[in-house]
Design a protein around this motif. Structure first.
Motif, PDB file in Angstrom:
ATOM      1  N   SER A  96      53.811  39.261  39.123  1.00  0.00           N
ATOM      2  CA  SER A  96      52.559  38.957  39.616  1.00  0.00           C
ATOM      3  C   SER A  96      52.882  38.216  40.772  1.00  0.00           C
TER       4      SER A  96
ATOM      5  N   ASP B 292      44.453  46.014  44.511  1.00  0.00           N
ATOM      6  CA  ASP B 292      44.430  47.292  44.356  1.00  0.00           C
ATOM      7  C   ASP B 292      45.516  48.130  45.147  1.00  0.00           C
TER       8      ASP B 292
ATOM      9  N   GLN C 141      49.151  46.839  43.478  1.00  0.00           N
ATOM     10  CA  GLN C 141      49.159  47.132  42.074  1.00  0.00           C
ATOM     11  C   GLN C 141      49.873  45.989  41.535  1.00  0.00           C
ATOM     12  N   LEU C 142      49.422  44.556  41.708  1.00  0.00           N
ATOM     13  CA  LEU C 142      50.283  43.503  40.865  1.00  0.00           C
ATOM     14  C   LEU C 142      49.102  42.449  40.555  1.00  0.00           C
ATOM     15  N   ASP C 143      49.386  42.032  39.479  1.00  0.00           N
ATOM     16  CA  ASP C 143      48.379  40.805  39.107  1.00  0.00           C
ATOM     17  C   ASP C 143      48.453  39.990  39.964  1.00  0.00           C
TER      18      ASP C 143
END
Length: 507
Positions: A449, A468, A471-473
């Motif tokens: 993250s 988006d 592709q990580l929190d």
């Protein structure tokens, strides 16, 4: 009744200075202040300069604003910490008179000098480090700027006594009294501090974190490399500030600044000024960053950084910085971030029917949200002032993918499309920087993250776009101004003689 202790954190940035009052007992910010300023005007797109006296004026505004709350609430200021934009070159004479505007981190006028310095430094470092070292220093770092001044302004260079970074200079002003008597309506270039013999007894200080952005710091020790300084000039090492440890005190707030701002005007207590650091190092403190975690900062520049116990290998696109605790701070920096959005907003996002009035960022974001991802096939390359990751100092921006089909969507200026295209371009640039971090740091950098900070982190459309693309929190701190908060944390650690990382862990 004993007064409650409070600490002041200052963040002297490219577009503004921000200040916070941190209250350790409640672990909360009790007040904040800010002051905007701009770059010096220039017709040279590679030149990005700012007079340091603009920062002095901002200090007056911010500290006077905070002093009202301090007096009203009966707080006792126990320390001040300063965060500063990295890499800036502040030149002064022996009386700390500023000799010229500071060349900032985003100034790439010294691109030729950066290449020259890097080639000579690589040869020197191979003999020192004992390995196949590549010492690649971008034009945005401090050393190439100093070499540029020596070549292009030799008479001015002969007057130089000190070469400081922005936070070094602010610390110096606060502890010596330089700038306390600057008038608010005075032109910044006209202000001259008093010639005080005692100034010559003071030595500017810095920390290993900010000093690691000069291009002169040893890769594994908190000290300058004399051979690197000598590439620029045999006297240059003597012009550099003393490097202090993370918990040291740079000095104490001068009586003149106290009177000028109303903070302890009767000079009843000593108010220590901590050693300070660069804005990314302070943001790491304010984010409570630990090894294994990472931060993305969306400011005038965009940065991705993490804390490491071991230094980063030299010769990669990732800057091998030190942090503000004694560890290391591998960092990838893109020069093209919120500053690009500001330019797009100013020139391409006017209110329909009122071409001279720009939309706000919120208004432009609402229009951009209605534009489909991909902007009808348009790709915006955001290199408006060169770029650092990749190292393309002379690059320019471009709008690609223009076709007859999407030209109709652009009719009438289409502020939403242009704003979204710029935001997407910056997002992909940040994604590339993240990939560079992974490749350069290997197993030492595998974040699941990202903590997102800085002014751009407040934009909800951009938040989703970055999630988006990367592709990580993404996580967001309650306090977005982490650099100013980190500066306050450092001040608290210095005032209480506590190790910085231990102090931060308790906040």
């Amino acid at each position: 009744m004993q007064a409650e202790e409070i600490f002041i954190g200052l963040d002297v940035g490219t577009q503004s200075t921000k200040a916070v009052l941190y209250h350790p007992s409640s672990q909360s910010i009790k007040a904040r202040a800010g002051s905007l300023y701009d770059l010096d005007e220039s017709s040279n797109p590679s030149r990005k300069e700012q007079h340091p006296h603009k920062w002095i004026r901002a200090l007056h505004i911010c500290l006077k604003e905070l002093s009202k709350i301090i007096e009203r609430e009966g707080y006792a200021v126990r320390g001040i910490g300063v965060s500063g934009q990295q890499h800036g070159m502040v030149l002064t004479d022996e009386n700390f008179h500023v000799l010229r505007s500071a060349k900032l981190w985003c100034d790439v006028e010294a691109s030729a000098e950066a290449k020259e310095f890097s080639e000579k430094a690589t040869k020197a470092m191979k003999n020192i480090v004992g390995e196949d070292c590549v010492w690649s220093i971008p034009a945005g770092f401090t050393a190439p700027k100093v070499l540029w001044v020596k070549k292009n302004e030799p008479e001015l260079f002969e007057k130089v006594r000190w070469v400081m970074l922005p936070h070094d200079y602010v610390n110096l002003c606060l502890k010596t009294g330089v700038g306390y008597n600057m008038k608010m309506n005075e032109k910044v270039e006209d202000y001259k501090p008093d010639d005080d013999e005692s100034f010559r007894l003071e030595m500017p200080t810095t920390d290993a974190g900010d000093a690691s952005g000069t291009g002169l710091l040893h890769p594994s020790k908190p000290e300058y490399v004399p051979e690197l300084a000598a590439i620029i000039d045999s006297r240059y090492e003597a012009y550099l500030p003393k490097i202090q440890g993370p918990n040291e005190v740079s000095g104490y707030l001068s009586a003149n600044w106290k009177k000028a701002t109303g903070i302890d005007p009767d000079n009843l207590i000593d108010i220590p000024i901590s050693v300070g650091s660069g804005d990314n190092m302070m943001s790491a403190l304010g984010s409570k960053l630990r090894p294994g975690n990472a931060v993305m900062s969306l400011g005038t520049s965009g940065t991705i950084f993490g804390v490491s116990d071991t230094p980063v290998q030299t010769g990669t696109p990732v800057a091998a910085f030190n942090d503000a605790t004694g560890n290391y701070l591998p960092l990838a920096c893109v020069m093209s971030c919120t500053g690009v959005l500001n330019q797009v907003l100013e020139h391409w996002c006017s209110i329909p029917g009122k071409s001279e009035v720009s939309l706000s960022h919120l208004e432009a974001s609402k229009l951009a949200a209605s534009v489909p991802p991909g902007c009808h096939g348009l790709t915006f390359l955001p290199y408006l002032g060169g770029e650092r990751t990749p190292d393309w100092p002379m690059a320019t921006g471009a709008l690609l993918g223009v076709t007859p089909n999407n030209m109709c969507c652009m009719a009438g200026g289409s502020p939403g499309i242009m704003y979204r295209a710029a935001m997407e371009g910056i997002s992909y640039l940040m994604a590339d920087a993240l990939d560079q971090m992974r490749q350069s740091c290997g197993d030492g950098f595998k974040p699941k993250s990202l903590m997102v900070v800085g002014g751009g982190s407040k934009n909800h459309l951009w938040r989703q776009m970055l999630a988006d693309v990367l592709q990580l929190d993404l996580r967001f701190p309650l306090e977005p101004e982490t650099a100013a908060l980190g500066a306050a944390f450092q001040a608290g650690a210095a005032a209480t003689s506590t190790k910085v990382n231990l102090y931060v862990s308790k906040q």
